[in-house]
Design a protein around this motif. Structure first.
Motif, PDB file in Angstrom:
ATOM      1  N   ASP A 382     -18.985   0.584 -22.638  1.00 41.90           N
ATOM      2  CA  ASP A 382     -20.169  -0.154 -22.807  1.00 41.90           C
ATOM      3  C   ASP A 382     -20.195  -1.222 -22.085  1.00 41.90           C
ATOM      4  OD1 ASP A 382     -21.631  -1.849 -24.446  1.00 41.90           O
ATOM      5  OD2 ASP A 382     -20.096  -2.419 -25.469  1.00 41.90           O
ATOM      6  N   LEU A 383     -20.776  -1.062 -20.775  1.00 42.96           N
ATOM      7  CA  LEU A 383     -21.146  -2.407 -19.997  1.00 42.96           C
ATOM      8  C   LEU A 383     -22.566  -2.593 -19.980  1.00 42.96           C
ATOM      9  CD1 LEU A 383     -21.145   0.802 -17.062  1.00 42.96           C
ATOM     10  CD2 LEU A 383     -19.258  -0.022 -18.477  1.00 42.96           C
ATOM     11  N   SER A 384     -22.712  -4.604 -20.111  1.00 41.87           N
ATOM     12  CA  SER A 384     -23.545  -4.978 -19.986  1.00 41.87           C
ATOM     13  C   SER A 384     -23.411  -6.137 -19.231  1.00 41.87           C
ATOM     14  CB  SER A 384     -23.267  -5.416 -22.176  1.00 41.87           C
ATOM     15  OG  SER A 384     -22.511  -5.772 -22.445  1.00 41.87           O
ATOM     16  N   ASN A 385     -24.832  -6.836 -19.850  1.00 40.42           N
ATOM     17  CA  ASN A 385     -24.258  -8.382 -18.446  1.00 40.42           C
ATOM     18  C   ASN A 385     -25.524  -9.317 -19.363  1.00 40.42           C
ATOM     19  OD1 ASN A 385     -27.084  -8.305 -17.318  1.00 40.42           O
ATOM     20  ND2 ASN A 385     -26.039  -6.856 -16.531  1.00 40.42           N
ATOM     21  N   THR A 386     -25.304 -10.304 -19.557  1.00 41.76           N
ATOM     22  CA  THR A 386     -26.456 -11.765 -20.304  1.00 41.76           C
ATOM     23  C   THR A 386     -26.806 -12.183 -19.695  1.00 41.76           C
ATOM     24  OG1 THR A 386     -25.553 -10.375 -22.210  1.00 41.76           O
ATOM     25  CG2 THR A 386     -26.425 -12.709 -22.365  1.00 41.76           C
ATOM     26  N   VAL A 387     -27.982 -12.785 -19.470  1.00 46.99           N
ATOM     27  CA  VAL A 387     -28.259 -14.651 -18.591  1.00 46.99           C
ATOM     28  C   VAL A 387     -28.529 -15.663 -19.480  1.00 46.99           C
ATOM     29  CG1 VAL A 387     -30.121 -14.975 -16.578  1.00 46.99           C
ATOM     30  CG2 VAL A 387     -28.811 -13.470 -16.610  1.00 46.99           C
ATOM     31  N   ASP A 388     -28.854 -16.519 -19.613  1.00 53.61           N
ATOM     32  CA  ASP A 388     -28.616 -17.232 -19.924  1.00 53.61           C
ATOM     33  C   ASP A 388     -29.445 -18.491 -20.087  1.00 53.61           C
ATOM     34  OD1 ASP A 388     -28.911 -15.700 -23.185  1.00 53.61           O
ATOM     35  OD2 ASP A 388     -26.114 -16.836 -22.801  1.00 53.61           O
ATOM     36  N   ALA A 389     -30.785 -18.783 -19.841  1.00 50.21           N
ATOM     37  CA  ALA A 389     -30.808 -20.459 -19.112  1.00 50.21           C
ATOM     38  C   ALA A 389     -31.708 -21.063 -20.375  1.00 50.21           C
ATOM     39  CB  ALA A 389     -32.351 -19.616 -18.332  1.00 50.21           C
ATOM     40  N   SER A 390     -30.934 -22.396 -19.974  1.00 59.75           N
ATOM     41  CA  SER A 390     -31.767 -23.454 -20.958  1.00 59.75           C
ATOM     42  C   SER A 390     -32.431 -24.204 -20.381  1.00 59.75           C
ATOM     43  CB  SER A 390     -31.154 -23.988 -22.362  1.00 59.75           C
ATOM     44  OG  SER A 390     -29.906 -24.754 -21.835  1.00 59.75           O
ATOM     45  N   LEU A 391     -33.545 -25.696 -21.316  1.00 57.30           N
ATOM     46  CA  LEU A 391     -34.345 -27.031 -20.340  1.00 57.30           C
ATOM     47  C   LEU A 391     -34.393 -27.092 -22.189  1.00 57.30           C
ATOM     48  CD1 LEU A 391     -34.529 -28.582 -18.259  1.00 57.30           C
ATOM     49  CD2 LEU A 391     -37.165 -27.937 -18.573  1.00 57.30           C
ATOM     50  N   THR A 392     -33.959 -28.868 -21.768  1.00 59.81           N
ATOM     51  CA  THR A 392     -33.836 -29.866 -22.737  1.00 59.81           C
ATOM     52  C   THR A 392     -33.555 -30.843 -22.772  1.00 59.81           C
ATOM     53  OG1 THR A 392     -31.982 -28.311 -24.159  1.00 59.81           O
ATOM     54  CG2 THR A 392     -32.576 -30.593 -24.732  1.00 59.81           C
ATOM     55  N   TYR A 393     -35.087 -31.655 -22.803  1.00 53.97           N
ATOM     56  CA  TYR A 393     -35.752 -32.876 -23.135  1.00 53.97           C
ATOM     57  C   TYR A 393     -35.455 -33.731 -24.098  1.00 53.97           C
ATOM     58  CZ  TYR A 393     -38.804 -36.818 -23.325  1.00 53.97           C
ATOM     59  OH  TYR A 393     -39.715 -37.932 -23.088  1.00 53.97           O
ATOM     60  N   THR A 394     -35.060 -34.842 -23.778  1.00 62.04           N
ATOM     61  CA  THR A 394     -34.381 -36.122 -25.470  1.00 62.04           C
ATOM     62  C   THR A 394     -34.956 -37.010 -25.007  1.00 62.04           C
ATOM     63  OG1 THR A 394     -32.293 -33.943 -25.818  1.00 62.04           O
ATOM     64  CG2 THR A 394     -32.775 -36.587 -27.151  1.00 62.04           C
ATOM     65  N   HIS A 395     -35.254 -37.804 -26.343  1.00 63.35           N
ATOM     66  CA  HIS A 395     -36.217 -39.058 -26.189  1.00 63.35           C
ATOM     67  C   HIS A 395     -35.741 -39.720 -27.094  1.00 63.35           C
ATOM     68  CE1 HIS A 395     -38.871 -42.621 -25.456  1.00 63.35           C
ATOM     69  NE2 HIS A 395     -39.986 -42.170 -26.481  1.00 63.35           N
ATOM     70  N   LEU A 396     -35.154 -41.244 -26.556  1.00 66.78           N
ATOM     71  CA  LEU A 396     -34.624 -41.684 -27.657  1.00 66.78           C
ATOM     72  C   LEU A 396     -34.863 -43.335 -27.689  1.00 66.78           C
ATOM     73  CD1 LEU A 396     -30.928 -41.649 -26.160  1.00 66.78           C
ATOM     74  CD2 LEU A 396     -31.931 -40.292 -28.159  1.00 66.78           C
ATOM     75  N   PHE A 397     -35.537 -43.277 -28.714  1.00 65.71           N
ATOM     76  CA  PHE A 397     -37.012 -44.838 -29.378  1.00 65.71           C
ATOM     77  C   PHE A 397     -36.320 -45.803 -29.580  1.00 65.71           C
ATOM     78  CE2 PHE A 397     -39.141 -41.266 -30.474  1.00 65.71           C
ATOM     79  CZ  PHE A 397     -40.254 -40.844 -29.953  1.00 65.71           C
TER      80      PHE A 397
END
Length: 883
Positions: A382-397
């Motif tokens: 059982d051979l596997s690989n995973t790539v996770d890429a995330s981008l988050t923008y936050t605006h505080l009023f």
């Protein structure tokens, strides 16, 4: 205990600083009103400077600078909020005190003409957040209870050094992990697992294996969420488990190295971070090897054909498992200004497992007469690989608690599953044995976009709304080959094909939170989801799959009341669904053990669950206690269906089940002395299972009690030495047609800090009195009788080393970070008895489930299994349309 300490500090401020003043009536611990009768109001939220999370029970005292006397005081609530009313004009010092944190003073000029003085978020730094060359780690209690979850602070448990996530989850309240790594919450395997509030296709392949990939000493805490609000995806009928990994939010540079070695495995990790001004970077990696993991397996099964012929097979084998896991992540965050921020991360993970099965002898008896003997050598990869890429923008009023966030995620898992079966008949030693091989290449890609907005209304209300879209693309390419006497042999066309499964989920939600009548809190919400599915086979021999779309409306309700200064009662209801993941849909036939074959059903529908919960928690002088009762009802449950073909037990899945569970959880955290603490809990429930099949020959039901428990403790010795112990027992599991045996584990560790806590060395021992133990499983029906015994050798001794360098300083301007959640899809359960597992004959993990839209290895889930007749193998796809 924290609340008692905080209240004592507050009383000290009020009664020892205000000589001769009469204290006005207040609202319990929520407010000790001043006596000056002003018109001003001071409000704010106390948060941990490192994690950004609210800090409850913090003591605040308002001190008049002219005479240094406290005129008012209060404690923060469970969300870190505080309010001081009737504040007069003048110059004051707001003194903030909480155990384990640095004291903080804020000078205030109060003008009664300004009615509200909102201080916003106020950061508190841990006492250990200094500019010295040490790792910053704020000390926290081991278990915390929040409004909708229980938090296990794994970083405070020294026994976690050198282990993996399965070791950590066994110690969290309400969770149970079997020896194969299968996770359950209150007895249900339908649990959604998140990492830092984010999904990952690493969890969609094989949850049990994925958890072993996460090193224990990289886990900060585990959040067990039993009643998720409408903000979460509708999947996960039992609840959600959120694993929070450690991160560094401090100015400067730090570098840490951790290593462990033992007789069963070893690990090495390196983690570094750099932050200067508004930008920060982090890079971390950790690898783990598993070796010297032997086992034994026995299987005795009796099958009865439709003609009444009985065939008995007896199997035995020696097993050997080897594994290698790794995870590497690069993070970046940037504060554009005080109200806007961006953070991104890329993570690469790999998992390689090789399971060897030596001398698998199968003796076949027909009518009690020995008919044949063969020996097999099996290798499953059982051979596997995973790539996770995330981008988050936050605006505080500028308005506190008002914020907007946009979150995106790309996650892709690639996997190669295979097994090779060398067959030697009648104990012969052929130079070229007969062989059966199966290869299964697959991938699972998820693209997610999510937008969230929250708006406070007045002082006691909060509205949250959001929308989300998940696009899944899954493919499974599988092929089976056979050779006999060195020549290729034809196989059924249905055993080789390419299966494509595309799923699109669009969702919207709204939640409303209200605090009222001083002691009540309410959180209500609703979520709507629409799912569209397209599936097909690339080989035209097999007809394409026509699966209609469906929608679901999911309500949730949580309400709590403070019945006293230190006690709270909570009640909740939520409706959940479980979509079938590829591990249940995958048409690839898994049969590394030829007597136990498993094939998925692409026509499965979701299952629906109603959850009810009532809980009580309290703090006392010696610790904290909580008791929760629950009821769970599931309809259209995905259950295993079994039939007999020759001497082979063939398993597939259908929506034929009804499952009910009634139980309770008890947890206690006791401070025996200043140096000695104990905590433990028990999970008990009564399971009622039935398959609703009208044919009396195949109708099945079962019921019974299931219990598990855990206990852990820590003792602080002198000169930096510490001792910790842990023990866990999982009782026998009730299954539809039998039971799965229980097991217990225990460990003891000793740790020594040196060089001003820059480094540490630890010694751990696991199951040192019981080098091996056996787990027995049974399956009974009118046509199948199966008994398996798995022998496990898991005694372990290990040494842990860690050392850290770097200069860091507290960052008082960190913002709360939003993360994305794909908490959906039915995760796995128990492995197929007789088809593998820890110590069992090696099996091909989850077939093409390598890219499943969901978690956990494909289970036969014997708890839900029944011997309902499956479709004859003449169907090329191997699976019939659901009726």
């Amino acid at each position: 205990m924290k609340k008692i300490i905080s209240f004592s500090i507050l009383l000290f401020f009020v009664f020892h600083s205000v000589s001769g003043q009469e204290k006005m009536p207040g609202n319990g611990l929520d407010s000790l009103q001043n006596t000056t009768g002003g018109k001003g109001k001071i409000a704010g939220i106390i948060v941990d400077s490192a994690s950004g999370l609210p800090v409850e029970f913090v003591t605040l005292a308002l001190i008049r600078t002219s005479d240094n006397k406290a005129i008012d005081g209060t404690l923060t609530d469970d969300k870190g909020r505080f309010t001081l009313s009737k504040t007069p004009s003048g110059t004051f010092k707001l003194s903030i005190v909480f155990i384990g944190y640095k004291n903080k003073d804020i000078l205030l000029d109060i003008d009664e003409k300004k009615e509200i003085h909102d201080l916003g978020k106020i950061d508190l730094s841990s006492l250990e957040q200094t500019t010295q060359e040490v790792l910053v780690e704020g000390k926290r209690v081991l278990i915390e209870e929040k409004v909708d979850r229980i938090v296990y602070n794994a970083e405070n448990d020294a026994t976690n050094k050198g282990g993996d996530a399965t070791d950590v989850l066994r110690k969290a309240p309400m969770l149970s992990v079997d020896m194969d790594g299968n996770l359950s919450l209150r007895g249900s395997g339908n649990v959604r697992v998140l990492i830092n509030n984010k999904p990952s296709t690493i969890m969609a392949t094989n949850l049990a294996d994925a958890l072993k990939q996460i090193p224990a000493d990289q886990i900060k805490s585990v959040e067990v969420i039993t009643s998720p609000s409408a903000k979460y995806d509708a999947e996960g009928s039992a609840g959600i488990v959120n694993i929070i990994l450690k991160k560094n939010n401090l100015e400067g540079f730090s570098l840490g190295v951790d290593a462990s070695g033992g007789i069963r495995g070893s690990s090495f990790g390196i983690n570094g971070s750099y932050k200067k001004g508004r930008m920060g970077f982090s890079l971390g990696g950790h690898g783990r090897l598993g070796y010297n993991i032997p086992g034994n397996f026995e299987n005795n099964q009796l099958t009865t054909s439709k003609t009444g012929q009985q065939i008995r097979n007896k199997q035995e084998a020696r097993t050997q498992n080897n594994m290698a896991f790794g995870s590497y992540v690069l993070g970046w965050d940037y504060d554009i200004n005080k109200n806007n921020s961006i953070n991104a991360s890329v993570k690469y993970s790999l998992r390689n497992m090789i399971n060897l099965q030596h001398d698998l002898y199968t003796r076949t008896y027909i009518n009690d007469t020995l008919s044949s003997v063969n020996r097999r050598e099996v290798e499953a990869k059982d051979l596997s690989n995973t790539v996770d890429a995330s981008l988050t923008y936050t605006h505080l009023f500028s308005k506190p608690q008002r914020e907007f966030s946009l979150l995106t995620l790309l996650s892709r898992n690639s996997r190669n599953n295979s097994f090779n079966n060398d067959i030697y008949n009648d104990n012969s030693t052929l130079a070229s044995p007969n062989t059966i091989t199966n290869t299964n290449k697959s991938y699972n890609q998820e693209v997610t976009v999510q937008a969230d907005y929250q708006e406070p209304i007045g002082k006691s209300q909060l509205v949250e709304v959001g929308a989300k879209n998940i696009m899944r693309t899954v493919s499974s390419e599988y092929q089976t080959n056979k050779t006999f006497n060195g020549s290729p042999n034809a196989v059924s066309p249905g055993l080789s094909n390419v299966f494509n499964y595309n799923q699109n989920i669009t969702a919207g939600y709204a939640t409303y939170t209200l605090s009222f009548l001083k002691t009540y809190s309410l959180k209500a919400g609703a979520r709507y989801e629409y799912t569209n599915i397209n599936a097909n086979y690339e080989n035209a021999v097999v007809s394409n799959v026509n699966i209609p779309g469906y929608n679901v409306f999911v309500p949730s309700l949580n309400i709590s009341k403070k019945v006293s200064k230190t006690s709270t009662i909570k009640a909740s209801y939520n409706r959940r669904i479980q979509r079938p993941s590829l591990q249940f849909l995958n048409p690839n036939t898994q049969a590394s053990n030829p007597l136990n074959a498993t094939v998925g059903n692409p026509y499965l529908s979701p299952e629906y669950t109603n959850n009810y919960e009532l809980s009580f928690s309290t703090f006392t002088k010696i610790g904290s206690f909580s008791l929760a009762s629950f009821m769970r009802n599931t309809t259209g449950a995905i259950q295993s269906v079994r039939d007999v073909y020759g001497d082979t037990i063939r398993t597939t899945y259908q929506n034929i089940g009804e499952e009910n569970a009634y139980g309770f959880n008890l947890f206690a955290n006791i401070n025996v002395s200043k140096k000695f603490t104990l905590n433990g809990g028990a999970d008990v429930y009564y399971a009622v299972l039935k398959n609703n099949v009208p044919d009396p020959l195949y109708n099945a039901s079962n019921q019974g009690w299931v219990a598990s428990g855990r206990i852990s403790g820590s003792y602080e010795l002198t000169r930096g030495w510490g001792l910790q112990l842990f023990s866990f027992y999982r009782g026998r599991q009730v299954q539809l047609q039998g039971y799965q045996g229980g097991f217990g584990i225990y460990s003891l560790s000793l740790k020594k800090d040196f060089n001003n806590k820059k480094g540490s060395i630890g010694f751990g021992a696991e199951n040192f009195f019981t080098p091996s133990f056996k787990i027995r499983n049974e399956l009974h029906s009118p046509v199948i009788q199966q008994n398996t015994v798995t022998t496990l050798h898991n005694m372990n001794f290990k040494i842990n080393l860690s050392y850290r360098i770097g200069k860091v300083s507290g960052d008082e301007k960190r913002k709360r970070r939003k993360t994305i959640n794909n908490d959906d899809l039915k995760d796995g359960g128990d492995t197929n008895p007789g088809a593998g597992g820890a110590g069992a004959p090696a099996t091909q993990s989850t077939g093409a489930g390598s890219g499943a839209p969901g978690g956990g290895g494909r289970p036969s889930n014997p708890q839900n299994g029944s011997n309902v007749p499956a479709t004859p193998p003449s169907n090329p796809s191997g699976v019939p349309p659901a009726k």
